[in-house]
Design a protein around this motif. Structure first.
Motif, PDB file in Angstrom:
ATOM      1  N   GLY A   2       0.807  -1.228   0.000  1.00  0.00           N
ATOM      2  CA  GLY A   2       0.000   0.000   0.000  1.00  0.00           C
ATOM      3  C   GLY A   2       0.836   1.273   0.000  1.00  0.00           C
ATOM      4  N   TYR A   3       2.068   1.212   0.492  1.00  0.00           N
ATOM      5  CA  TYR A   3       2.931   2.407   0.522  1.00  0.00           C
ATOM      6  C   TYR A   3       3.323   2.811  -0.904  1.00  0.00           C
ATOM      7  CZ  TYR A   3       3.694   3.497   5.403  1.00  0.00           C
ATOM      8  OH  TYR A   3       3.528   3.945   6.687  1.00  0.00           O
ATOM      9  N   HIS A   4       3.596   4.091  -1.073  1.00  0.00           N
ATOM     10  CA  HIS A   4       3.919   4.610  -2.398  1.00  0.00           C
ATOM     11  C   HIS A   4       5.406   4.922  -2.523  1.00  0.00           C
ATOM     12  CE1 HIS A   4      -0.382   5.199  -1.971  1.00  0.00           C
ATOM     13  NE2 HIS A   4      -0.451   5.198  -3.293  1.00  0.00           N
TER      14      HIS A   4
ATOM     15  N   LEU B  96       8.212   7.248  -3.848  1.00  0.00           N
ATOM     16  CA  LEU B  96       8.251   8.681  -4.121  1.00  0.00           C
ATOM     17  C   LEU B  96       9.590   9.075  -4.715  1.00  0.00           C
ATOM     18  CD1 LEU B  96       6.954   9.891  -0.628  1.00  0.00           C
ATOM     19  CD2 LEU B  96       5.576   9.293  -2.615  1.00  0.00           C
TER      20      LEU B  96
ATOM     21  N   GLY C  70       7.736   6.659  10.901  1.00  0.00           N
ATOM     22  CA  GLY C  70       7.048   7.373   9.821  1.00  0.00           C
ATOM     23  C   GLY C  70       8.000   7.547   8.658  1.00  0.00           C
ATOM     24  N   ALA C  71       7.429   7.617   7.445  1.00  0.00           N
ATOM     25  CA  ALA C  71       8.249   7.659   6.234  1.00  0.00           C
ATOM     26  C   ALA C  71       9.143   8.901   6.168  1.00  0.00           C
ATOM     27  CB  ALA C  71       7.343   7.591   5.006  1.00  0.00           C
TER      28      ALA C  71
ATOM     29  N   ILE D  95      10.299   4.820  -0.080  1.00  0.00           N
ATOM     30  CA  ILE D  95       9.128   5.377   0.615  1.00  0.00           C
ATOM     31  C   ILE D  95       9.564   6.500   1.544  1.00  0.00           C
ATOM     32  CG2 ILE D  95       7.780   3.235   0.467  1.00  0.00           C
ATOM     33  CD1 ILE D  95       8.394   2.950   3.547  1.00  0.00           C
TER      34      ILE D  95
ATOM     35  N   THR E  47      -3.083  12.238   5.413  1.00  0.00           N
ATOM     36  CA  THR E  47      -2.196  11.771   4.339  1.00  0.00           C
ATOM     37  C   THR E  47      -2.744  10.531   3.625  1.00  0.00           C
ATOM     38  OG1 THR E  47      -0.313  12.723   5.500  1.00  0.00           O
ATOM     39  CG2 THR E  47       0.193  11.067   3.832  1.00  0.00           C
ATOM     40  N   PRO E  48      -3.192   9.477   4.362  1.00  0.00           N
ATOM     41  CA  PRO E  48      -3.736   8.310   3.651  1.00  0.00           C
ATOM     42  C   PRO E  48      -4.915   8.667   2.749  1.00  0.00           C
ATOM     43  CG  PRO E  48      -3.430   7.802   5.978  1.00  0.00           C
ATOM     44  CD  PRO E  48      -3.141   9.262   5.821  1.00  0.00           C
TER      45      PRO E  48
ATOM     46  N   PHE F 119      -3.525  10.138  -0.517  1.00  0.00           N
ATOM     47  CA  PHE F 119      -2.964   9.064  -1.362  1.00  0.00           C
ATOM     48  C   PHE F 119      -4.091   8.252  -2.013  1.00  0.00           C
ATOM     49  CE2 PHE F 119       1.227   9.627   0.743  1.00  0.00           C
ATOM     50  CZ  PHE F 119       2.058   9.519  -0.369  1.00  0.00           C
TER      51      PHE F 119
HETATM   52  O1  C5P Z   1       4.694   6.979   7.249  1.00  0.00           O
HETATM   53  P1  C5P Z   1       3.629   7.957   7.608  1.00  0.00           P
HETATM   54  O2  C5P Z   1       2.972   7.625   8.916  1.00  0.00           O
HETATM   55  O3  C5P Z   1       4.071   9.369   7.512  1.00  0.00           O
HETATM   56  O4  C5P Z   1       2.534   7.797   6.483  1.00  0.00           O
HETATM   57  C1  C5P Z   1       1.178   8.059   6.682  1.00  0.00           C
HETATM   58  C2  C5P Z   1       0.376   7.351   5.615  1.00  0.00           C
HETATM   59  O5  C5P Z   1       0.658   7.922   4.341  1.00  0.00           O
HETATM   60  C3  C5P Z   1       0.688   5.879   5.448  1.00  0.00           C
HETATM   61  O6  C5P Z   1      -0.072   5.093   6.319  1.00  0.00           O
HETATM   62  C4  C5P Z   1       0.310   5.635   3.995  1.00  0.00           C
HETATM   63  O7  C5P Z   1      -1.083   5.492   3.874  1.00  0.00           O
HETATM   64  C5  C5P Z   1       0.674   6.957   3.328  1.00  0.00           C
HETATM   65  N1  C5P Z   1       2.028   6.915   2.703  1.00  0.00           N
HETATM   66  C6  C5P Z   1       2.214   6.213   1.531  1.00  0.00           C
HETATM   67  N2  C5P Z   1       3.452   6.189   0.946  1.00  0.00           N
HETATM   68  C7  C5P Z   1       4.494   6.848   1.502  1.00  0.00           C
HETATM   69  C8  C5P Z   1       4.315   7.572   2.697  1.00  0.00           C
HETATM   70  C9  C5P Z   1       3.062   7.591   3.282  1.00  0.00           C
HETATM   71  O8  C5P Z   1       1.276   5.621   0.996  1.00  0.00           O
HETATM   72  N3  C5P Z   1       5.682   6.795   0.909  1.00  0.00           N
END
Ligand code: C5P
Length: 276
Positions: free
Chosen positions: A24-26, A28, A125-126, A142, A167-168, A171
């Motif tokens: 599910g993560y993206h 970037l 967190g990313a 990510i 944020t989710p 996305f």
């Molecule tokens: O990692 P963080 O808690 O900042 O991310 C919050 C949400 O943002 C994640 O749960 C995900 O849904 C989305 N996200 C993502 N891809 C990333 C960073 C965040 O899909 N590279």
């Protein structure tokens, strides 16, 4: 001993989304800079970790274990008495929570904890690994693949329409997930305008989905674009904070005054990037 660590705001000067992973993560490709505006974490050793929050955005910030600051203290393995002075609007695309977590990890290291690797910090967190570095970076993966970059000093106005963004949710509203990555960056830029010209050709792929979710983002972008002297405007992260770049700090200060006067309910600040 008490240590104070500055937690600077993170600005995504560009943010390209190139793929979605199976979890599910993206993936970037983002150019990130830090500015002279942020929160502050004050820490001292304690028997059990505890957190109090002060400052203009203290209201509503949790002080229990759900706060990233306390999660970071736990990851560092050092109980601390912590105060978070909150100057950045929460859930606003400029990395407040991640910057606070990174500052807590730095404070723990200064108080004697073994440093936490970027790889372990990613679990918070990313954006936490990039915030640990707090220097201009190209961020890929990510958020875990970091490469220092050289860019000229930038002066900007930050505008947040005081709407929190999930944020989710942003996305989720992204229509295209396989967008182009950034081209290779120059090792050195002849001047600020050359850099801004190039940056204008890049994007934040989260801008469109954020506008769908929070129409105020479009209003903030339009207000910045209409301000005399604005060279380029864009949203940071998943929003709602937008930034406008200006030729120098004086121009940014004047623009911030003008924008704040016209939009008294918005959060408007001028800022300059921290050097690499
Ligand atoms: O990692 P963080 O808690 O900042 O991310 C919050 C949400 O943002 C994640 O749960 C995900 O849904 C989305 N996200 C993502 N891809 C990333 C960073 C965040 O899909 N590279």
């Amino acid at each position: 001993m008490t240590v104070k660590v500055f937690a600077p705001a993170k600005i995504n000067l560009s943010l390209h989304v190139s793929r979605q992973r199976e979890d599910g993560y993206h993936l970037l490709d983002s150019l990130v800079a830090f500015v002279d505006l942020g929160d502050q974490v004050t820490a001292s050793l304690a028997v059990r970790s505890e957190l109090s929050v002060t400052g203009p955005f203290a209201e509503g910030v949790p002080t229990d274990g759900s706060n990233l600051v306390l999660k970071a203290a736990e990851l560092a393995g050092l109980p601390m008495s912590l105060t978070l002075d909150k100057h950045l609007p929460p859930a606003s695309g400029i990395g407040g929570g991640s910057a606070d977590a990174a500052a807590t990890l730095r404070a723990a290291a200064r108080l004697g904890a073994s440093p936490v690797t970027a790889e372990r910090a990613l679990a918070l967190g990313a954006d936490v690994p990039v915030c640990l570095r707090s220097k201009p970076m190209r961020m890929r993966g990510i958020g875990d693949v970091l490469e220092p970059v050289t860019m000229p000093a930038l002066h900007m106005v930050l505008v947040n329409p005081k709407v929190e963004v999930s944020t989710p949710e942003v996305f989720k509203r992204l229509e295209r997930k396989n967008n182009l990555e950034m081209p290779d960056l120059l090792p050195r830029w002849p001047d600020t305008l050359a850099f801004v010209d190039w940056l204008s050709t890049q994007r934040n792929d989260l801008e469109k989905p954020a506008v769908k979710l929070v129409p105020e983002v479009a209003a903030a972008l339009a207000a910045l674009a209409l301000t005399p002297g604005a060279l380029m405007v864009r949203m940071s992260g998943s929003g709602a904070t937008c930034f406008g770049l200006f030729a120098d700090r004086y121009a940014a200060d004047v623009a911030a005054l003008q924008l704040a006067e016209g939009n008294p309910w918005w959060w408007v600040k001028s800022a300059s990037t921290l050097p690499g």
